[in-house]
Design a protein around this motif. Structure first.
Motif, PDB file in Angstrom:
ATOM      1  N   LEU A 234       3.336  -5.627  -2.442  1.00 58.09           N
ATOM      2  CA  LEU A 234       3.460  -4.528  -3.392  1.00 58.09           C
ATOM      3  C   LEU A 234       3.491  -5.005  -4.837  1.00 58.09           C
ATOM      4  CD1 LEU A 234       5.895  -1.942  -1.747  1.00 58.09           C
ATOM      5  CD2 LEU A 234       3.423  -2.179  -1.544  1.00 58.09           C
ATOM      6  N   ASP A 235       4.064  -6.189  -5.087  1.00 58.76           N
ATOM      7  CA  ASP A 235       4.112  -6.667  -6.471  1.00 58.76           C
ATOM      8  C   ASP A 235       2.714  -6.924  -7.029  1.00 58.76           C
ATOM      9  OD1 ASP A 235       3.871  -8.775  -4.624  1.00 58.76           O
ATOM     10  OD2 ASP A 235       4.581 -10.232  -6.092  1.00 58.76           O
ATOM     11  N   GLU A 236       1.745  -7.168  -6.138  1.00 60.43           N
ATOM     12  CA  GLU A 236       0.367  -7.423  -6.551  1.00 60.43           C
ATOM     13  C   GLU A 236      -0.534  -6.207  -6.340  1.00 60.43           C
ATOM     14  OE1 GLU A 236      -0.958 -10.757  -4.307  1.00 60.43           O
ATOM     15  OE2 GLU A 236       0.647 -12.092  -5.002  1.00 60.43           O
ATOM     16  N   ASN A 237       0.062  -5.083  -5.916  1.00 63.06           N
ATOM     17  CA  ASN A 237      -0.704  -3.882  -5.575  1.00 63.06           C
ATOM     18  C   ASN A 237      -1.777  -4.213  -4.545  1.00 63.06           C
ATOM     19  OD1 ASN A 237      -1.372  -1.090  -5.812  1.00 63.06           O
ATOM     20  ND2 ASN A 237      -3.110  -1.611  -7.107  1.00 63.06           N
ATOM     21  N   ARG A 238      -1.366  -4.957  -3.525  1.00 62.42           N
ATOM     22  CA  ARG A 238      -2.312  -5.378  -2.491  1.00 62.42           C
ATOM     23  C   ARG A 238      -1.881  -4.844  -1.134  1.00 62.42           C
ATOM     24  NH1 ARG A 238      -2.302  -9.633   0.797  1.00 62.42           N
ATOM     25  NH2 ARG A 238      -0.675 -10.751  -0.380  1.00 62.42           N
ATOM     26  N   TYR A 239      -2.762  -4.089  -0.496  1.00 66.75           N
ATOM     27  CA  TYR A 239      -2.529  -3.559   0.847  1.00 66.75           C
ATOM     28  C   TYR A 239      -3.880  -3.298   1.489  1.00 66.75           C
ATOM     29  CZ  TYR A 239      -2.846   0.587  -2.183  1.00 66.75           C
ATOM     30  OH  TYR A 239      -3.222   1.495  -3.138  1.00 66.75           O
ATOM     31  N   GLU A 240      -3.916  -3.246   2.803  1.00 65.67           N
ATOM     32  CA  GLU A 240      -5.187  -3.162   3.526  1.00 65.67           C
ATOM     33  C   GLU A 240      -5.980  -1.913   3.141  1.00 65.67           C
ATOM     34  OE1 GLU A 240      -6.355  -5.623   5.442  1.00 65.67           O
ATOM     35  OE2 GLU A 240      -4.559  -6.685   4.768  1.00 65.67           O
ATOM     36  N   ASN A 241      -5.315  -0.777   3.178  1.00 66.93           N
ATOM     37  CA  ASN A 241      -5.915   0.502   2.800  1.00 66.93           C
ATOM     38  C   ASN A 241      -4.787   1.524   2.683  1.00 66.93           C
ATOM     39  OD1 ASN A 241      -5.540   1.804   5.541  1.00 66.93           O
ATOM     40  ND2 ASN A 241      -6.931   0.125   6.119  1.00 66.93           N
ATOM     41  N   PRO A 242      -5.049   2.699   2.106  1.00 66.30           N
ATOM     42  CA  PRO A 242      -3.985   3.695   1.946  1.00 66.30           C
ATOM     43  C   PRO A 242      -3.312   4.094   3.251  1.00 66.30           C
ATOM     44  CG  PRO A 242      -5.847   4.253   0.552  1.00 66.30           C
ATOM     45  CD  PRO A 242      -6.288   3.099   1.412  1.00 66.30           C
ATOM     46  N   GLY A 243      -4.093   4.269   4.309  1.00 69.07           N
ATOM     47  CA  GLY A 243      -3.510   4.644   5.593  1.00 69.07           C
ATOM     48  C   GLY A 243      -2.545   3.592   6.103  1.00 69.07           C
ATOM     49  N   PHE A 244      -2.937   2.341   5.961  1.00 73.37           N
ATOM     50  CA  PHE A 244      -2.086   1.232   6.394  1.00 73.37           C
ATOM     51  C   PHE A 244      -0.771   1.237   5.622  1.00 73.37           C
ATOM     52  CE2 PHE A 244      -0.642  -3.182   6.316  1.00 73.37           C
ATOM     53  CZ  PHE A 244      -0.765  -3.559   7.651  1.00 73.37           C
ATOM     54  N   LEU A 245      -0.849   1.442   4.311  1.00 74.81           N
ATOM     55  CA  LEU A 245       0.355   1.477   3.479  1.00 74.81           C
ATOM     56  C   LEU A 245       1.295   2.589   3.919  1.00 74.81           C
ATOM     57  CD1 LEU A 245       1.993   0.641   0.933  1.00 74.81           C
ATOM     58  CD2 LEU A 245       0.585   2.249  -0.362  1.00 74.81           C
ATOM     59  N   LEU A 246       0.754   3.765   4.176  1.00 69.31           N
ATOM     60  CA  LEU A 246       1.579   4.910   4.561  1.00 69.31           C
ATOM     61  C   LEU A 246       2.219   4.702   5.932  1.00 69.31           C
ATOM     62  CD1 LEU A 246      -0.697   7.857   3.343  1.00 69.31           C
ATOM     63  CD2 LEU A 246       1.353   6.937   2.237  1.00 69.31           C
ATOM     64  N   VAL A 247       1.447   4.170   6.873  1.00 65.60           N
ATOM     65  CA  VAL A 247       1.959   3.975   8.235  1.00 65.60           C
ATOM     66  C   VAL A 247       3.104   2.973   8.257  1.00 65.60           C
ATOM     67  CG1 VAL A 247       1.413   3.042  10.524  1.00 65.60           C
ATOM     68  CG2 VAL A 247      -0.145   4.663   9.430  1.00 65.60           C
ATOM     69  N   VAL A 248       2.912   1.812   7.632  1.00 64.72           N
ATOM     70  CA  VAL A 248       3.961   0.790   7.674  1.00 64.72           C
ATOM     71  C   VAL A 248       5.189   1.227   6.874  1.00 64.72           C
ATOM     72  CG1 VAL A 248       2.365  -1.118   8.089  1.00 64.72           C
ATOM     73  CG2 VAL A 248       2.950  -0.493   5.727  1.00 64.72           C
ATOM     74  N   SER A 249       4.975   1.993   5.808  1.00 64.37           N
ATOM     75  CA  SER A 249       6.102   2.467   5.006  1.00 64.37           C
ATOM     76  C   SER A 249       6.935   3.474   5.792  1.00 64.37           C
ATOM     77  CB  SER A 249       5.608   3.103   3.702  1.00 64.37           C
ATOM     78  OG  SER A 249       4.904   2.172   2.909  1.00 64.37           O
ATOM     79  N   ILE A 250       6.274   4.417   6.448  1.00 65.65           N
ATOM     80  CA  ILE A 250       6.985   5.424   7.240  1.00 65.65           C
ATOM     81  C   ILE A 250       7.703   4.775   8.415  1.00 65.65           C
ATOM     82  CG2 ILE A 250       6.674   7.427   8.744  1.00 65.65           C
ATOM     83  CD1 ILE A 250       4.357   8.274   6.898  1.00 65.65           C
ATOM     84  N   CYS A 251       7.012   3.859   9.098  1.00 68.86           N
ATOM     85  CA  CYS A 251       7.640   3.182  10.247  1.00 68.86           C
ATOM     86  C   CYS A 251       8.812   2.317   9.795  1.00 68.86           C
ATOM     87  CB  CYS A 251       6.602   2.337  10.986  1.00 68.86           C
ATOM     88  SG  CYS A 251       5.400   3.303  11.915  1.00 68.86           S
ATOM     89  N   GLY A 252       8.672   1.671   8.646  1.00 69.35           N
ATOM     90  CA  GLY A 252       9.771   0.880   8.110  1.00 69.35           C
ATOM     91  C   GLY A 252      10.972   1.745   7.804  1.00 69.35           C
TER      92      GLY A 252
END
Length: 355
Positions: A234-252
């Motif tokens: 997150l500090d580098e604004n790097r993630y696989e894609n928007p869906g991936f970011l949302l899924v791992v954030s919600i699951c976390g």
């Protein structure tokens, strides 16, 4: 219920800040932890956002004022402290970079007023800067949306549409390595703040006290799967894609929220974690500096060159050294924060008595 929810949020923040320190000092499973450990802070802030903050211009002003006091001021203060001490740290061996000129010191302090300063020991302050901008932006947009919508549902849907647009632009920035002075992070993680607000509203209408273990297990398994698919920085604004970011954030969030429900039954452990959550600002600010304590001890014990203390973030990355670094990075800041709050409380009490 509100009291219980606050305790749960404090536990979540406490776990999150512990995982952040652990990730910075090389604890096992860091790749897995990075999937969600910072996202849950943005969600927790959105969860705690009150709709009353954006009802009127005065309430918006009061909210922004509180954020300047609680986020902007600590950011500027500690960025200035680390900047002014940069050359001192270089001289005593805490830093390895070259000394800064007076001009460079002045420029960095000025940049900090606009949330764009940077120092090695203040590297984690990117989160404070980003959270400050997201919270203020969310409140202002929410105020505008309430002026053009006629229902709470329409308000939430329009706010969701805004977050989707921002996420799309933020992801575009990630693909093209566009920085925009940190605005890329604000755009990408605005949706996480929104998700926290959505979760709070859902909990008012949907019963969530059942199936704790099942939800915990399912969220954990999804995160394990995602851990094999991609990564988050997150500090580098790097993630696989928007869906991936949302899924791992919600699951976390689900994982830590359900863990929090179980930890509340362990009074002493819950108190310790809550204490970390309530003093998370001190940990964010001071944990890198506190790592130097352990590096210094290692250098003295093993009679190694003092230059090793300047290693960042830690000198010893192998074995169980991460445990010692974690203790120093968590306990020392918490103790200092608690002592400062007590001293400040006594001073305020004396002042009120005199007054």
């Amino acid at each position: 219920m509100n009291k219980e929810r606050n305790i749960s949020i404090d536990i979540i923040k406490g776990i999150g800040i512990i995982l952040m320190v652990g990730g910075h000092c090389g604890m096992p499973f860091t790749h897995f932890i990075y999937l969600f450990h910072m996202a849950i802070f943005f969600m927790a802030s959105g969860y705690c956002f009150s709709a009353s903050n954006s009802e009127t211009m005065q309430s918006v002003f009061n909210f922004v004022k509180r954020k300047f006091k609680g986020l902007w001021f600590p950011y500027v203060l500690w960025m200035a402290v680390f900047t002014l001490l940069h050359n001192v740290f270089v001289k005593i061996g805490i830093y390895s970079p070259a000394p800064w000129s007076i001009s460079e010191i002045g420029k960095n302090i000025i940049k900090s007023f606009f949330l764009h300063g940077h120092t090695q020991l203040g590297s984690a302050l990117w989160f404070i800067s980003t959270l400050m901008q997201i919270a203020v932006l969310y409140c202002c947009i929410d105020y505008v949306i309430k002026k053009v919508t006629i229902s709470k549902k329409a308000n939430f849907l329009l706010q969701g549409a805004v977050s989707i647009v921002f996420l799309a632009v933020g992801y575009r920035c990630a693909l093209t390595d566009s920085i925009w002075g940190g605005v890329n992070r604000v755009l990408s993680y605005y949706c996480l703040f929104y998700l926290g607000a959505v979760v709070r509203e859902l909990q008012k209408t949907v019963r969530t006290e059942k199936y704790h273990y099942w939800k915990m297990v399912v969220a954990f398994l999804i995160l394990v799967l995602c851990n094999q698919i991609g990564s988050i920085a997150l500090d580098e604004n790097r993630y696989e894609n928007p869906g991936f970011l949302l899924v791992v954030s919600i699951c976390g969030w689900v994982l830590l929220y359900e863990v929090a429900q179980e930890l509340k039954k362990k009074k002493l452990l819950a108190y310790a974690i809550v204490c970390c959550g309530q003093n998370s600002m001190a940990i964010v600010v001071l944990h890198f500096l506190c790592f130097k304590i352990i590096s210094l001890v290692g250098v003295v014990v093993y009679n190694q060159p003092r230059e090793g203390i300047a290693a960042f973030p830690v000198l010893y990355e192998q074995g169980a050294w991460w445990i010692a670094y974690m203790f120093a990075g968590i306990i020392v800041p918490v103790l200092l924060s608690v002592m400062w709050k007590k001293l400040k409380g006594k001073q305020e009490k004396r002042y009120s008595v005199v007054k």
